[in-house]
Design an enzyme around this catalytic site. Structure first.
Site, PDB file in Angstrom:
ATOM      1  N   LEU A   8      19.324 -15.407  23.302  1.00  0.00           N
ATOM      2  CA  LEU A   8      19.264 -16.677  22.584  1.00  0.00           C
ATOM      3  C   LEU A   8      18.020 -16.681  21.696  1.00  0.00           C
ATOM      4  CD1 LEU A   8      20.247 -19.086  25.514  1.00  0.00           C
ATOM      5  CD2 LEU A   8      21.715 -17.686  24.035  1.00  0.00           C
ATOM      6  N   ALA A  10      17.794 -18.759  18.573  1.00  0.00           N
ATOM      7  CA  ALA A  10      18.043 -19.738  17.508  1.00  0.00           C
ATOM      8  C   ALA A  10      17.082 -20.915  17.530  1.00  0.00           C
ATOM      9  CB  ALA A  10      19.482 -20.248  17.606  1.00  0.00           C
ATOM     10  N   GLY A  11      16.139 -20.919  18.464  1.00  0.00           N
ATOM     11  CA  GLY A  11      15.243 -22.064  18.605  1.00  0.00           C
ATOM     12  C   GLY A  11      14.396 -22.318  17.367  1.00  0.00           C
ATOM     13  N   ASP A 103      12.396 -15.740  23.287  1.00  0.00           N
ATOM     14  CA  ASP A 103      10.984 -16.136  23.292  1.00  0.00           C
ATOM     15  C   ASP A 103      10.318 -15.869  24.634  1.00  0.00           C
ATOM     16  OD1 ASP A 103      12.200 -18.043  24.841  1.00  0.00           O
ATOM     17  OD2 ASP A 103      11.457 -19.771  23.713  1.00  0.00           O
ATOM     18  N   ARG A 332      -7.501   5.660   4.029  1.00  0.00           N
ATOM     19  CA  ARG A 332      -6.393   4.835   3.557  1.00  0.00           C
ATOM     20  C   ARG A 332      -5.060   5.583   3.639  1.00  0.00           C
ATOM     21  NH1 ARG A 332      -8.549   2.703  -2.084  1.00  0.00           N
ATOM     22  NH2 ARG A 332      -6.377   1.956  -2.202  1.00  0.00           N
ATOM     23  N   HIS A 362     -21.127  11.695   3.385  1.00  0.00           N
ATOM     24  CA  HIS A 362     -21.591  10.325   3.202  1.00  0.00           C
ATOM     25  C   HIS A 362     -21.410   9.831   1.770  1.00  0.00           C
ATOM     26  CE1 HIS A 362     -25.324  12.929   4.003  1.00  0.00           C
ATOM     27  NE2 HIS A 362     -24.942  13.164   2.768  1.00  0.00           N
ATOM     28  N   TYR A 365     -16.200   8.764  -2.542  1.00  0.00           N
ATOM     29  CA  TYR A 365     -14.825   8.276  -2.706  1.00  0.00           C
ATOM     30  C   TYR A 365     -13.948   9.424  -3.192  1.00  0.00           C
ATOM     31  CZ  TYR A 365     -10.643   6.149  -4.554  1.00  0.00           C
ATOM     32  OH  TYR A 365      -9.329   5.845  -4.803  1.00  0.00           O
ATOM     33  N   ASN A 376     -17.750  21.360   0.530  1.00  0.00           N
ATOM     34  CA  ASN A 376     -18.837  20.447   0.876  1.00  0.00           C
ATOM     35  C   ASN A 376     -19.048  19.455  -0.263  1.00  0.00           C
ATOM     36  OD1 ASN A 376     -21.322  20.137   2.901  1.00  0.00           O
ATOM     37  ND2 ASN A 376     -22.034  19.748   0.817  1.00  0.00           N
ATOM     38  N   TYR A 386      -8.618   6.835 -11.710  1.00  0.00           N
ATOM     39  CA  TYR A 386      -7.858   5.815 -12.449  1.00  0.00           C
ATOM     40  C   TYR A 386      -8.331   5.767 -13.897  1.00  0.00           C
ATOM     41  CZ  TYR A 386      -5.707   1.250 -13.432  1.00  0.00           C
ATOM     42  OH  TYR A 386      -4.961   0.223 -13.961  1.00  0.00           O
TER      43      TYR A 386
END
Length: 457
Positions: A8, A10-11, A103, A332, A362, A365, A376, A386
């Site tokens: 069930l 549908a609540g 639920d 990412r 360190h 990007y 390295n 970009y």
């Protein structure tokens, strides 16, 4: 024996105060209704029907890969009415049907198996799941015969003095002989103050027909329903304890399991150590002998054996064995890092491949790049991927040494066995075996401060 299930779902879930249907809210990374579906499947029940109503398209979207059928409850007129809406699913079927609520995500597959086995072996027409609690206020009471069979279910407001002392309560989850259920539904009415059709009345109808009704008693946490954000949090706590306990039994060390958050589908190898504050989500696979230091988040990723992660985020990526990540690294989606690599502090890598034994220690990007092995990267290196319109690719071969504060302007290729001098901005291909220097020549203007009157005396 044929077995099937109706869930069930549908609540309206008004108390959740949400634009989403209640049953698609997540507990430990999985929608509540999918917890129920998956545990029904683990109990070897193939045919599953969801009764849906409010937000039906959203519920379908979240359950589309679960191979279930759907019945529509346009108006929510009670639990009995919800099952009436699923009559087409039960049509021409003979056997047993279990009814669960979407639920109540804490029901286990072991309890579901026990329910079917108890029901079928005892040849009951109906079996319900109950629980004993210290404070049964507000719950329907299970009143039993001397034989142990269920005599009736009495709502709290209708209990007499003796019935109020009973602490066995109804869960709202049942098992029925399909033929008995369909016949009982024909006699179900809504002659009550709410004008609704109650599934508890089906138990009374079944009993009056002279059929046997039984009940199995399970821990209260398994029947906990979620109707508010508070109860959602309570269910999350119970589920998290189960998950962490399972991993500890399987050989994972938790420094503080109360403050470690792991989704239900995560896999972790033995001899891995997890420190407080870690969040491990989705379908993450962590192999053996890893160390996850505090405040790390890993989602939908594969982590090889012997990896060390410290205060870092890894999303939808693959990290090879023996690699160290962090502190404060950001890996990412669509990144693949090889074996025994070093991804250090304040390093961000996006949609790139990093070869074995490469060090990015360190403040770097790397985006949309292919990086070979044994490279390295000096501090402050940036892959400038970009161009203002689209992302461009950079390729770096094996054994490349990238000096500090280097900009690699994509698209560009750095071949094997190359050096790039610190401070360079690389815009052209660097041939194999060469040193690239791309910076202005230093000029010293002697006496300049004195001439400008800037020299402090």
């Amino acid at each position: 024996m044929y077995n099937c299930a109706i869930i069930l779902a549908a609540g309206k879930g008004k108390r959740m105060k949400s634009s989403m249907p209640k049953v698609v809210h997540k507990v430990c990374g999985k929608e509540m209704v999918n917890h129920v579906i998956d545990n029904v499947r683990k109990a070897n029940i193939k045919d599953v029907n969801l009764v849906i109503g409010k937000g039906s398209e959203t519920v379908k979207e979240h359950t589309k890969d679960r191979n279930v059928t759907y019945s529509m409850q346009e108006e929510q007129l009670g639990t009995g009415h919800a099952v009436i809406c699923a009559e087409e699913f039960l049509k021409d079927k003979k056997g047993t049907v279990a009814i669960f609520t979407g639920d109540a995500p804490l029901i286990t597959n072991e309890t579901i198996q026990q329910l079917f086995e108890f029901h079928n072996s005892g040849k009951y027409a109906a079996t319900l799941i109950s629980s004993t609690v210290q404070d049964p206020t507000g719950y329907g009471r299970i009143i039993r015969e001397a034989s142990g069979e269920v005599k009736k279910i009495v709502e709290h407001k209708d209990c007499n003095e003796e019935e109020l002392k009973v602490n066995e309560i109804n869960s709202g989850m049942y098992c029925f002989d399909i033929e008995v259920l369909l016949n009982s539904l024909k006699n179900l009415n809504n002659d009550n103050s709410q004008g609704e059709y109650y599934l508890t009345d089906v138990i009374e109808i079944t009993k009056k027909s002279g059929d046997k009704v039984g009940a199995i008693v399970v821990p209260y946490e398994e029947i906990m329903g979620v109707n508010s954000r508070v109860q959602l949090s309570e269910a999350e706590i119970v589920m998290r304890k189960r998950i962490n306990h399972k991993h500890m039994v399987n050989g994972v060390t938790f420094i503080d399991c109360e403050s470690t958050y792991i989704d239900v589908d995560v896999e972790i190898g033995n001899d891995t150590i997890i420190y407080p504050g870690c969040v491990i989500q989705g379908n993450t696979r962590i192999k053996e002998e890893c160390t996850l230091y505090s405040n790390s988040r890993i989602c939908n990723s594969v982590i090889g054996s012997g990896v060390i992660v410290e205060n870092s985020v890894i999303l939808e990526s693959h990290v090879g064995e023996g690699t160290t990540v962090g502190p404060f690294a950001y890996i990412r989606p669509e990144t693949k890092i090889g074996k025994s690599a070093r991804i250090g502090d304040f390093v961000e890598i996006k949609k790139s491949t990093i070869g074995d034994n490469t060090k990015v220690s360190h403040l770097t990007y790397i985006g949309d790049a292919e990086v070979g092995s044994k490279c390295n990267f000096g501090c402050g290196t940036v892959v400038v991927n970009y161009d203002g319109q689209k992302k461009q690719k950079t390729i770096i071969g094996n054994n490349a040494f990238i000096g500090c504060n280097t900009n690699l302007i994509s698209p560009v290729k750095v071949n094997d066995n190359t050096y790039i001098a610190a401070g360079s901005t690389i815009t052209k291909e660097v041939p194999e075996g060469s040193l690239a220097i791309a910076r202005s020549k230093q000029i010293n203007k002697e006496g300049w401060l004195d001439k400008k009157g800037l020299l402090k005396k």
